[in-house]
Design a protein around this motif. Structure first.
Motif, PDB file in Angstrom:
ATOM      1  N   PRO A 292       3.220   7.331  16.145  1.00 35.95           N
ATOM      2  CA  PRO A 292       1.916   7.684  15.587  1.00 35.95           C
ATOM      3  C   PRO A 292       1.991   7.755  14.071  1.00 35.95           C
ATOM      4  CG  PRO A 292       2.431   9.123  17.434  1.00 35.95           C
ATOM      5  CD  PRO A 292       3.640   8.339  17.173  1.00 35.95           C
ATOM      6  N   GLY A 293       1.041   7.222  13.372  1.00 37.56           N
ATOM      7  CA  GLY A 293       0.984   7.228  11.928  1.00 37.56           C
ATOM      8  C   GLY A 293       1.619   5.997  11.287  1.00 37.56           C
ATOM      9  N   TYR A 294       2.267   5.138  12.069  1.00 36.62           N
ATOM     10  CA  TYR A 294       2.879   3.918  11.491  1.00 36.62           C
ATOM     11  C   TYR A 294       1.800   2.906  11.259  1.00 36.62           C
ATOM     12  CZ  TYR A 294       5.536  -0.355  10.932  1.00 36.62           C
ATOM     13  OH  TYR A 294       6.015  -1.546  10.454  1.00 36.62           O
ATOM     14  N   ARG A 295       1.911   2.311  10.097  1.00 37.19           N
ATOM     15  CA  ARG A 295       1.014   1.211   9.797  1.00 37.19           C
ATOM     16  C   ARG A 295       1.723   0.334   8.778  1.00 37.19           C
ATOM     17  NH1 ARG A 295      -2.025   2.264   5.114  1.00 37.19           N
ATOM     18  NH2 ARG A 295      -1.795   4.383   4.326  1.00 37.19           N
ATOM     19  N   ALA A 296       1.344  -0.878   8.700  1.00 36.90           N
ATOM     20  CA  ALA A 296       2.006  -1.850   7.847  1.00 36.90           C
ATOM     21  C   ALA A 296       1.862  -1.504   6.382  1.00 36.90           C
ATOM     22  CB  ALA A 296       1.440  -3.245   8.121  1.00 36.90           C
ATOM     23  N   GLY A 297       0.819  -0.757   6.023  1.00 38.34           N
ATOM     24  CA  GLY A 297       0.653  -0.407   4.627  1.00 38.34           C
ATOM     25  C   GLY A 297       1.751   0.528   4.126  1.00 38.34           C
ATOM     26  N   LEU A 298       2.338   1.284   5.043  1.00 37.17           N
ATOM     27  CA  LEU A 298       3.425   2.167   4.640  1.00 37.17           C
ATOM     28  C   LEU A 298       4.812   1.489   4.719  1.00 37.17           C
ATOM     29  CD1 LEU A 298       2.241   5.492   6.412  1.00 37.17           C
ATOM     30  CD2 LEU A 298       1.860   4.768   4.041  1.00 37.17           C
ATOM     31  N   ASP A 299       4.857   0.373   5.432  1.00 36.32           N
ATOM     32  CA  ASP A 299       6.164  -0.367   5.595  1.00 36.32           C
ATOM     33  C   ASP A 299       6.154  -1.501   4.586  1.00 36.32           C
ATOM     34  OD1 ASP A 299       8.528  -1.439   6.369  1.00 36.32           O
ATOM     35  OD2 ASP A 299       7.869  -1.949   8.450  1.00 36.32           O
ATOM     36  N   ARG A 300       6.710  -1.243   3.413  1.00 36.75           N
ATOM     37  CA  ARG A 300       6.646  -2.236   2.344  1.00 36.75           C
ATOM     38  C   ARG A 300       7.581  -3.420   2.593  1.00 36.75           C
ATOM     39  NH1 ARG A 300       6.558   1.496  -3.188  1.00 36.75           N
ATOM     40  NH2 ARG A 300       4.557   2.613  -2.686  1.00 36.75           N
ATOM     41  N   ASP A 301       8.764  -3.188   3.140  1.00 39.05           N
ATOM     42  CA  ASP A 301       9.725  -4.288   3.333  1.00 39.05           C
ATOM     43  C   ASP A 301       9.548  -4.954   4.699  1.00 39.05           C
ATOM     44  OD1 ASP A 301      10.613  -2.193   4.836  1.00 39.05           O
ATOM     45  OD2 ASP A 301      12.623  -2.079   3.903  1.00 39.05           O
ATOM     46  N   GLY A 302       8.716  -4.417   5.498  1.00 39.53           N
ATOM     47  CA  GLY A 302       8.440  -5.040   6.780  1.00 39.53           C
ATOM     48  C   GLY A 302       9.553  -5.009   7.763  1.00 39.53           C
ATOM     49  N   ASP A 303      10.418  -3.969   7.666  1.00 35.19           N
ATOM     50  CA  ASP A 303      11.554  -3.899   8.590  1.00 35.19           C
ATOM     51  C   ASP A 303      11.244  -3.024   9.808  1.00 35.19           C
ATOM     52  OD1 ASP A 303      11.400  -1.506   7.315  1.00 35.19           O
ATOM     53  OD2 ASP A 303      13.547  -1.410   6.746  1.00 35.19           O
ATOM     54  N   GLY A 304       9.974  -2.589   9.909  1.00 31.83           N
ATOM     55  CA  GLY A 304       9.623  -1.761  11.050  1.00 31.83           C
ATOM     56  C   GLY A 304       9.815  -0.309  10.829  1.00 31.83           C
ATOM     57  N   ILE A 305      10.121   0.076   9.616  1.00 32.32           N
ATOM     58  CA  ILE A 305      10.336   1.494   9.286  1.00 32.32           C
ATOM     59  C   ILE A 305       9.481   1.789   8.072  1.00 32.32           C
ATOM     60  CG2 ILE A 305      11.970   3.291   8.681  1.00 32.32           C
ATOM     61  CD1 ILE A 305      14.174   1.575   9.887  1.00 32.32           C
ATOM     62  N   ALA A 306       8.569   2.720   8.239  1.00 31.94           N
ATOM     63  CA  ALA A 306       7.676   3.083   7.123  1.00 31.94           C
ATOM     64  C   ALA A 306       8.145   4.364   6.509  1.00 31.94           C
ATOM     65  CB  ALA A 306       6.230   3.219   7.636  1.00 31.94           C
ATOM     66  N   CYS A 307       7.922   4.440   5.212  1.00 29.22           N
ATOM     67  CA  CYS A 307       8.292   5.663   4.435  1.00 29.22           C
ATOM     68  C   CYS A 307       9.789   5.961   4.571  1.00 29.22           C
ATOM     69  CB  CYS A 307       7.391   6.830   4.857  1.00 29.22           C
ATOM     70  SG  CYS A 307       5.642   6.611   4.580  1.00 29.22           S
ATOM     71  N   GLU A 308      10.613   4.969   4.274  1.00 36.53           N
ATOM     72  CA  GLU A 308      12.051   5.174   4.376  1.00 36.53           C
ATOM     73  C   GLU A 308      12.541   6.109   3.284  1.00 36.53           C
ATOM     74  OE1 GLU A 308      13.186   0.876   6.353  1.00 36.53           O
ATOM     75  OE2 GLU A 308      13.463   1.146   4.212  1.00 36.53           O
TER      76      GLU A 308
ATOM     77  N   ALA B 279       8.064  11.390   8.228  1.00 36.93           N
ATOM     78  CA  ALA B 279       8.838  10.276   7.680  1.00 36.93           C
ATOM     79  C   ALA B 279      10.304  10.413   8.119  1.00 36.93           C
ATOM     80  CB  ALA B 279       8.743  10.278   6.159  1.00 36.93           C
ATOM     81  N   PRO B 280      10.956   9.295   8.351  1.00 36.94           N
ATOM     82  CA  PRO B 280      10.362   7.970   8.354  1.00 36.94           C
ATOM     83  C   PRO B 280       9.615   7.707   9.653  1.00 36.94           C
ATOM     84  CG  PRO B 280      12.700   7.790   8.872  1.00 36.94           C
ATOM     85  CD  PRO B 280      12.411   9.258   8.625  1.00 36.94           C
ATOM     86  N   ILE B 281       8.725   6.737   9.605  1.00 40.45           N
ATOM     87  CA  ILE B 281       7.888   6.443  10.752  1.00 40.45           C
ATOM     88  C   ILE B 281       8.256   5.054  11.231  1.00 40.45           C
ATOM     89  CG2 ILE B 281       5.519   6.219  11.584  1.00 40.45           C
ATOM     90  CD1 ILE B 281       4.643   7.917   9.183  1.00 40.45           C
ATOM     91  N   TYR B 282       8.664   4.987  12.465  1.00 41.14           N
ATOM     92  CA  TYR B 282       9.061   3.701  13.026  1.00 41.14           C
ATOM     93  C   TYR B 282       7.840   3.028  13.638  1.00 41.14           C
ATOM     94  CZ  TYR B 282      13.827   5.385  12.408  1.00 41.14           C
ATOM     95  OH  TYR B 282      14.956   5.862  11.884  1.00 41.14           O
TER      96      TYR B 282
ATOM     97  N   CYS C 109       2.867   7.738   1.959  1.00 41.16           N
ATOM     98  CA  CYS C 109       4.161   8.262   2.445  1.00 41.16           C
ATOM     99  C   CYS C 109       4.365   9.714   2.053  1.00 41.16           C
ATOM    100  CB  CYS C 109       5.303   7.387   1.919  1.00 41.16           C
ATOM    101  SG  CYS C 109       5.405   5.765   2.689  1.00 41.16           S
ATOM    102  N   ALA C 110       3.771  10.125   0.935  1.00 44.15           N
ATOM    103  CA  ALA C 110       3.932  11.517   0.532  1.00 44.15           C
ATOM    104  C   ALA C 110       3.330  12.432   1.567  1.00 44.15           C
ATOM    105  CB  ALA C 110       3.286  11.715  -0.839  1.00 44.15           C
ATOM    106  N   ALA C 111       2.186  11.995   2.110  1.00 40.30           N
ATOM    107  CA  ALA C 111       1.545  12.805   3.137  1.00 40.30           C
ATOM    108  C   ALA C 111       2.400  12.813   4.396  1.00 40.30           C
ATOM    109  CB  ALA C 111       0.146  12.266   3.400  1.00 40.30           C
ATOM    110  N   ALA C 112       2.977  11.641   4.712  1.00 39.77           N
ATOM    111  CA  ALA C 112       3.831  11.575   5.909  1.00 39.77           C
ATOM    112  C   ALA C 112       5.054  12.465   5.754  1.00 39.77           C
ATOM    113  CB  ALA C 112       4.237  10.136   6.159  1.00 39.77           C
ATOM    114  N   ARG C 113       5.632  12.462   4.529  1.00 36.72           N
ATOM    115  CA  ARG C 113       6.804  13.307   4.315  1.00 36.72           C
ATOM    116  C   ARG C 113       6.401  14.791   4.358  1.00 36.72           C
ATOM    117  NH1 ARG C 113       7.755   9.196   0.349  1.00 36.72           N
ATOM    118  NH2 ARG C 113       9.495   7.841   0.975  1.00 36.72           N
ATOM    119  N   ALA C 114       5.231  15.076   3.813  1.00 31.61           N
ATOM    120  CA  ALA C 114       4.770  16.469   3.823  1.00 31.61           C
ATOM    121  C   ALA C 114       4.532  16.958   5.236  1.00 31.61           C
ATOM    122  CB  ALA C 114       3.501  16.602   2.990  1.00 31.61           C
TER     123      ALA C 114
END
Length: 235
Positions: A219-235, A212-215, A203-208
């Motif tokens: 592009p760039g969304y993946r389940a590894g970045l969505d910890r709570d599984g709500d469809g939003i990564a790097c909240e 972020a956030p990535i829905y 997520c640091a790279a995504a924020r840089a």
């Protein structure tokens, strides 16, 4: 001449003179019993003659003449000052001063003298003046009370109108809105696009990169970045 003869002659002489008085002869005394000390006395004759004038008749008692008495005429008045009377205006002239039937200030019909009538008339006039004064005061007091009540009524009505106008000028008070807790709503997921070559190791790279956030679907969304599984990564 013996003593007995002299007595008889004297008795005859008195009878001849017309003496009509009865003669009283003393009863003969009994001779005492002779004793040695007192021998029997010689017999004697005793003649007692009572002489007196003819009885005089007492004069009949005369009736004494009555003593002269002084007479005076006393007038008894039927009415006096202050007595009650019946007909107003009647006069009673048997007394001095004369009386007049008059109604005094208390309403009583009385026999009064001229001076008392004048005094009663003055009292009646004063009583009428006093009654007129009290009546005027009562009317003035009633008028002031009525005016005060009217002023108070008008003031109350004016205050009521002012209050109504102020209430009309004020905005309508809204009822407070109470926040009702609602269940969180997820934003609709964006339309999934074809994956691109964008890849963010964390997520640091995504924020840089400013991604972020990535829905989900971006592009760039993946389940590894969505910890709570709500469809939003790097909240």
């Amino acid at each position: 001449m013996s003593f007995a003869a002299i007595a008889v002659a004297l008795a005859l002489l008195l009878s001849a003179c017309g003496n009509d008085l009865p003669q009283k002869t003393a009863p003969p005394s009994s001779s005492p019993t002779p004793t040695l000390e007192c021998p029997s006395p010689e017999p004697t004759a005793t003649v007692t003659v009572t002489m007196g004038a003819a009885p005089e008749r007492s004069p009949s008692p005369s009736v004494p003449e009555p003593c002269p008495t002084a007479t005076a005429t006393v007038r008894v008045a039927l009415h006096h000052s202050g007595d009650t009377c019946t007909t107003i205006g009647d006069k009673y002239l048997a007394v001095d001063p004369a009386l007049l039937c008059f109604r005094n200030e208390k309403g009583k019909a009385l026999w009064l003298t001229a001076a008392q009538v004048r005094k009663a008339q003055a009292a009646i006039t004063a009583a009428k003046a006093e009654a007129s004064r009290k009546k005027a005061e009562a009317e003035e007091t009633a008028r002031k009370n009525a005016a005060a009540e009217e002023t108070a009524r008008q003031k109350a009505a004016e205050e009521e109108l002012n209050k109504a106008a102020e209430e009309a000028q004020q905005p309508t008070q809204q009822k407070p809105n109470y926040l009702v807790p609602q269940a969180p709503k997820n934003d609709p997921a964006p339309v999934q696009q074809a994956p691109s070559a964008s890849y963010y190791p964390n997520c640091a790279a995504a924020r840089a990169a400013g991604a972020a956030p990535i829905y989900a679907g971006q592009p760039g969304y993946r389940a590894g970045l969505d910890r709570d599984g709500d469809g939003i990564a790097c909240e």
